[in-house]
Design an enzyme around this catalytic site. Structure first.
Site, mmCIF file in Angstrom:
data_model
loop_
_atom_site.group_PDB
_atom_site.id
_atom_site.type_symbol
_atom_site.label_atom_id
_atom_site.label_comp_id
_atom_site.label_asym_id
_atom_site.label_seq_id
_atom_site.Cartn_x
_atom_site.Cartn_y
_atom_site.Cartn_z
ATOM 1 N N GLU A 167 0.751 -1.268 0.053
ATOM 2 C CA GLU A 167 -0.116 -0.153 0.035
ATOM 3 C C GLU A 167 0.741 1.317 -0.118
ATOM 4 O OE1 GLU A 167 -4.280 -1.522 1.671
ATOM 5 O OE2 GLU A 167 -3.011 -0.604 3.211
ATOM 6 N N GLU A 269 -6.223 -6.730 -1.876
ATOM 7 C CA GLU A 269 -6.848 -6.875 -0.434
ATOM 8 C C GLU A 269 -8.456 -6.646 -0.778
ATOM 9 O OE1 GLU A 269 -5.329 -4.915 2.675
ATOM 10 O OE2 GLU A 269 -3.323 -5.254 2.139
#
Length: 373
Positions: A167, A269
Site C-alpha cells: 500500500e 486486498e
C-alpha cells in the site's frame, strides 16, 4: 491494510451507492478467476496460540486444507524485517509456504520493508536500516528481498508473485522513499524488483496501492513509476468498499489502468464483515451500520454477496487482464495473544468480524464464494 485510526475518515466519506449484485453477480456469466487467494499472514501465530478452524459442519481440520478444499488456489504472506514477536519472518514464511505448496496453492510474497505495519499512513524503516540512505539502503532492500525469495526457491516452494512494498501510495521506507522524491523511490523499487527476479526467475512483480476506486490517484502514481523506469508486471490495488469508493469506481479504475499500462490487474486486498459485534475486548475496525456498503448487510449473506460482486468486476476486465483477488486475513480470528500489535500480546483483534470463519471457528459461506471465483 490500515488500522482503524487511519481509516475511519474514509468510511464516512463513502456516499455513492454500491452496484447491485444482479449487475455483477451470478446473473452475469464470467470466467473463473485465475487467482482466488487468501492472505494467511496471521495463521502461523494463530495456530501456535491455539487457534482452531472448522468446516461449515463443525468438523475441525487444518486451515489450509479447508481453504484449498473450497477452491482457494493462492496464498499471500507478508514479510517484516525484525518484528517484536518474531512472526512474518523467514522461518514462518518458509513453514507456511510449504503447507501451501502441499495443497497445490501458489504464493504471493508481500514485502512491507518494515518491522511493523506498512500502509498509506505509515512506512517506517526497519530499525536496523534507520541510518541507511542512498546506495546502502538500496542494497539492504536487495539483500532482504533476495534472502526471503531465495530461501523459498531453495526449499522448492518458489513464490509466483511478489509485492515490492505494501500500500505504497505515499512511497516506502520514509523519509527516503517518499513520493516527494520519485527518483529515490524509483531506485528503491527497482532494487527490490531486480533482486526478486534474480533470486526467483520467472516471478511476477506487483506494485500495490490502496487506491481501488480512485482512478486519478492511481494514474498519477503509476505514470510516475513508468516515467522513472520502475519494472513491474501487475497493478495491485486494495479495495474495501467502505473506504475506497464504489464497485463502479473499482470497475472503471481496473479497466482504465489495465489498458493504460498494458498490465494485468489484481485486487490484492478486500474483505467484508459478516457481523458487527466484537468477539474480544477490542472494538472492531468496521462495527457500525453507517460504515457498511449500501445493499450489503453485515451478515453471512452480505459478506458472500460482496465477494461475488468483487469477483465479477475483476473477471470482466477487458482482454482477460483481471487476474483475481485476495481476501485479507480470512483466518485472523479472535485468538488471545494474536492481536494487532506485535509488541503487545494483550492487544486485541479488530478484524475477527471480517474473517471467513465465524465465532465458533466454522467456515462461512463466503469461503465457497471465494473458491468458486
Amino acid at each position: 491494510m490500515r488500522r482503524r485510526s487511519l481509516l475511519r475518515l474514509g468510511a464516512a466519506a463513502l456516499t455513492a451507492p454500491a452496484l447491485a449484485t444482479a449487475a455483477f453477480g451470478t446473473a452475469v456469466a464470467a470466467p473463473r478467476l485465475r487467482i482466488r487467494g487468501a492472505d494467511l499472514s496471521s495463521l502461523a501465530k494463530s495456530e501456535d496460540l491455539g487457534g482452531t478452524y472448522r468446516h461449515a459442519d463443525g468438523r475441525r481440520d487444518d486451515a489450509v486444507r479447508i481453504l484449498a478444499g473450497a477452491g482457494v488456489n493462492w496464498g499471500r504472506l507478508k514479510v517484516w524485517v525484525n518484528p517484536a514477536d518474531g512472526y512474518h519472518t523467514r522461518p514462518h514464511i518458509l513453514r507456511t509456504a510449504r503447507r501451501l505448496h502441499e495443497r497445490g496453492m501458489r504464493l504471493l510474497v508481500d514485502f512491507h520493508y518494515s518491522d511493523t505495519w506498512a500502509d498509506p499512513g505509515k512506512q517506517y524503516k526497519p530499525a536496523a536500516w534507520e541510518n541507511l540512505h542512498g546506495a546502502a539502503l538500496e542494497q539492504a532492500v536487495r539483500d532482504h528481498t533476495a534472502d526471503i525469495l531465495g530461501a523459498l526457491r531453495a526449499q522448492g516452494t518458489p513464490a509466483a508473485m511478489v509485492q515490492i512494498g505494501n500500500e505504497i501510495n505515499g512511497g516506502m521506507l520514509w523519509p527516503d522513499g517518499s513520493t516527494d522524491d520519485w527518483p529515490r523511490l524509483a531506485a528503491l523499487l527497482t532494487a527490490g524488483a531486480e533482486a526478486a527476479r534474480a533470486a526467483s526467475p520467472g516471478i511476477r512483480i506487483a506494485l500495490h496501492l490502496a487506491e481501488g476506486g480512485r482512478n486519478e490517484a492511481t494514474r498519477w502514481w503509476f505514470d510516475n513509476a513508468v516515467a522513472h523506469g520502475v519494472p513491474f508486471d501487475v497493478v495491485a490495488l486494495s479495495f474495501y468498499g467502505y473506504w475506497h469508493g464504489t464497485l463502479a469506481d473499482l470497475r472503471a479504475n481496473l479497466n482504465d489502468v489495465s489498458a493504460r499500462y498494458d498490465k494485468d490487474v489484481l485486487v490484492a486486498e478486500t474483505a467484508y464483515p459478516f457481523r458487527l459485534d466484537s468477539e474480544d475486548s477490542l472494538e472492531n475496525i468496521v462495527d457500525l451500520p453507517s460504515e457498511l456498503v449500501p445493499g450489503h448487510p453485515a451478515t453471512p449473506e452480505g459478506q458472500s454477496a460482496w465477494l461475488r460482486d468483487i469477483a465479477a468486476v475483476v473477471a470482466a476486465v477487458p482482454n482477460g487482464r483481471g487476474l483475481g483477488l485476495f481476501y485479507w486475513e480470512p483466518t485472523w480470528t479472535a485468538v488471545p495473544g494474536n492481536g494487532w500489535d506485535p509488541a503487545d500480546p494483550a492487544s486485541g483483534n479488530g478484524w475477527e468480524n471480517q474473517a471467513l470463519f465465524d465465532y465458533d471457528d466454522r467456515a462461512l459461506p463466503a469461503l465457497r464464494v471465494l473458491g468458486r471465483g
